[in-house]
Design an enzyme around this catalytic site. Sequence first.
Site, PDB file in Angstrom:
ATOM      1  N   CYS A  11      22.648  10.075  21.577  1.00 32.52           N
ATOM      2  CA  CYS A  11      22.627   8.859  20.767  1.00 32.52           C
ATOM      3  C   CYS A  11      21.175   8.607  20.370  1.00 32.52           C
ATOM      4  O   CYS A  11      20.333   9.501  20.476  1.00 32.52           O
ATOM      5  CB  CYS A  11      23.261   7.673  21.483  1.00 32.52           C
ATOM      6  SG  CYS A  11      22.374   7.050  22.932  1.00 32.52           S
ATOM      7  N   ASN A  14      19.237   6.931  24.093  1.00 32.96           N
ATOM      8  CA  ASN A  14      19.698   7.523  25.346  1.00 32.96           C
ATOM      9  C   ASN A  14      19.727   6.516  26.488  1.00 32.96           C
ATOM     10  O   ASN A  14      19.429   6.835  27.634  1.00 32.96           O
ATOM     11  CB  ASN A  14      18.844   8.748  25.714  1.00 32.96           C
ATOM     12  CG  ASN A  14      19.434   9.608  26.825  1.00 32.96           C
ATOM     13  OD1 ASN A  14      18.702  10.186  27.613  1.00 32.96           O
ATOM     14  ND2 ASN A  14      20.754   9.707  26.908  1.00 32.96           N
ATOM     15  N   CYS A  16      22.441   3.759  26.194  1.00 28.43           N
ATOM     16  CA  CYS A  16      23.768   3.121  26.172  1.00 28.43           C
ATOM     17  C   CYS A  16      24.887   4.151  26.033  1.00 28.43           C
ATOM     18  O   CYS A  16      25.574   4.478  26.992  1.00 28.43           O
ATOM     19  CB  CYS A  16      23.871   2.086  25.044  1.00 28.43           C
ATOM     20  SG  CYS A  16      22.864   0.611  25.276  1.00 28.43           S
ATOM     21  N   ARG A  17      25.068   4.662  24.830  1.00 32.24           N
ATOM     22  CA  ARG A  17      26.238   5.495  24.552  1.00 32.24           C
ATOM     23  C   ARG A  17      26.191   6.876  25.190  1.00 32.24           C
ATOM     24  O   ARG A  17      27.154   7.296  25.834  1.00 32.24           O
ATOM     25  CB  ARG A  17      26.427   5.632  23.042  1.00 32.24           C
ATOM     26  CG  ARG A  17      26.728   4.305  22.385  1.00 32.24           C
ATOM     27  CD  ARG A  17      26.725   4.413  20.884  1.00 32.24           C
ATOM     28  NE  ARG A  17      25.360   4.611  20.395  1.00 32.24           N
ATOM     29  CZ  ARG A  17      25.047   4.901  19.141  1.00 32.24           C
ATOM     30  NH1 ARG A  17      26.022   5.076  18.251  1.00 32.24           N
ATOM     31  NH2 ARG A  17      23.793   5.043  18.755  1.00 32.24           N
ATOM     32  N   SER A  18      25.103   7.607  24.996  1.00 26.93           N
ATOM     33  CA  SER A  18      25.084   8.984  25.516  1.00 26.93           C
ATOM     34  C   SER A  18      25.079   9.050  27.039  1.00 26.93           C
ATOM     35  O   SER A  18      25.773   9.893  27.611  1.00 26.93           O
ATOM     36  CB  SER A  18      23.959   9.817  24.900  1.00 26.93           C
ATOM     37  OG  SER A  18      22.709   9.224  25.064  1.00 26.93           O
ATOM     38  N   ASP A 128      27.085   1.597  18.325  1.00 30.08           N
ATOM     39  CA  ASP A 128      26.024   1.186  19.233  1.00 30.08           C
ATOM     40  C   ASP A 128      26.282  -0.242  19.711  1.00 30.08           C
ATOM     41  O   ASP A 128      26.329  -1.167  18.898  1.00 30.08           O
ATOM     42  CB  ASP A 128      24.674   1.265  18.511  1.00 30.08           C
ATOM     43  CG  ASP A 128      23.496   1.088  19.447  1.00 30.08           C
ATOM     44  OD1 ASP A 128      23.694   0.709  20.627  1.00 30.08           O
ATOM     45  OD2 ASP A 128      22.366   1.339  19.001  1.00 30.08           O
TER      46      ASP A 128
END
Length: 163
Positions: A11, A14, A16-18, A128
Amino acid sequence: MSHPYSVLFVCMGNICRSPTAAGVFRHKVQALGLQDHVTVDSAGTHNYHPNSPPDARSQEHAARRGYDLSPLRARQIRDADFEAFDLILAMDWDNLALLQDICPPEHQKKLRRLTEFCLTSDSPVVPDPYYDGAPAFEHVLDLVEDACEGLVRHVRKTRPVGT
């Protein structure tokens, strides 16, 4: 024995999402006893939070579902990642485009969006959640869990071990 199948989630920052995707996928891999056959990591297209733990909200929401993100640390994608990983999964179109811009031509085929592996959701991206509230973090987890189920199936077809 061949090298483990390796998956990198990417993301922007690095945090939150990934890392959420890495934590969920790692959990699923371990639950299936495939940890010796699959390696998992995450990175960001930007170096906004070097060596930082995942966002506290991401950790909190993931923990409620049984995923521990606390050992993960943010890092920026490196040139060597394109060679090292079998599959590099972007969370959205913007990060996919950034990856495509820096990825050597011979590794472009490794680049995909995580949501391509969703089994039930038709969302094209994992949005996000950083500037949003709790529902956004829960939505990320819903999408990531769905995609990681499909990703496990993909990996087992690609590298049929432990079946």
